[in-house]
Motif scaffolding. Structure first.
Motif: not given
Length: 244
Positions: A39-40, A180-183, A224-228, A230-234
């Motif tokens: 997310l930059g 934190m990244l998800a929020a 970080i690797e696992s979250t990225a 997952e966020l794209q699947k939202r």
């Protein structure tokens, strides 16, 4: 006489050289900056205390206040000392209880620490501490950073420094980072849909002591690797219908 003068000059030069060498050997704190920028945000693990980072917003966590006395050691104790006893004063007076999710924001006393603003997030009862606790803290940290428009944010859990060893430090840092990244992703989606003012966090530092540094790097990197992905699947459907 000339030999004495030459000796004095030589000693003086040696002194100047040794001083310069001492200045040159001053090294920056150990830091691991992750190559990925979810997310930059530039994320890093840094071996510093919460009283040294020049953040726009410095965050720490504290358990619910104990009438018998709170445990302050290591970074927690040093932070309170640098803040001239402000944290312990608030708690001992019953003005910050430290309930789960409770926040307290203040401007550090002039000349105390380099952070522009300081936030404490309550962890609730110590006996109830879990990874879910730190996930909630992660969500709060992201939302408060956006609300306060803090571009450079730093966080130190200081859980070990409050005498608690329930959770592995690296696992706790990972749980915090993932949420934190998800929020923050939600905040950016709201902004993209014109439902919130535009603002971006530029960097986020997770502060860790020497004992826990490597574990934090490993766990947060995996988070970080696992979250990225997952966020794209939202779901990308707008939160509310766009008015015509």
């Amino acid at each position: 006489m000339k030999h004495k003068l030459d000796l004095l000059i030589a000693l003086a030069c040696a002194g100047l050289l040794s001083s310069a060498f001492a200045a040159d050997t001053t090294t920056a704190p150990k830091e691991n900056v992750f190559h990925a920028k979810p997310l930059g945000i530039t994320l890093s693990i840094k071996m510093v205390g919460p009283y040294t980072e020049p953040a726009d917003l410095q965050i720490i966590c504290l358990f619910k206040h104990k009438q018998a006395g709170d445990t302050y050691q290591g970074a927690a104790k040093e932070t309170d000392e640098h803040l001239r006893g402000l944290l312990s004063s608030l708690r001992n007076r019953g003005e910050f209880a430290g309930e789960m999710g409770e926040t307290f924001l203040f401007t550090p006393p002039k000349g105390s620490i380099p952070a522009k603003r300081f936030m404490v997030i309550g962890l609730g009862e110590e006996k109830d501490l879990s990874l879910d606790t730190l996930r909630i803290v992660g969500r709060i940290a992201a939302r408060e950073a956006v609300r306060l428009k803090a571009k450079h944010v730093a966080w130190a859990p200081v859980i070990r420094d409050e005498g608690n060893t329930t959770i592995d430090v690296g696992e706790g840092d990972r749980a915090f980072t993932e949420e934190m990244l998800a929020a923050y992703d939600t905040e950016k989606r709201l902004q993209a849909q014109g439902l919130a003012p535009e603002f971006s966090i530029e960097s986020f530092v997770i502060e860790a002591g020497p004992t826990f540094f490597d574990g934090a790097v490993k766990q947060v990197g995996e988070g970080i690797e696992s979250t990225a992905p997952e966020l794209q699947k939202r779901d990308s459907t707008p939160y509310a219908p766009i008015s015509k």
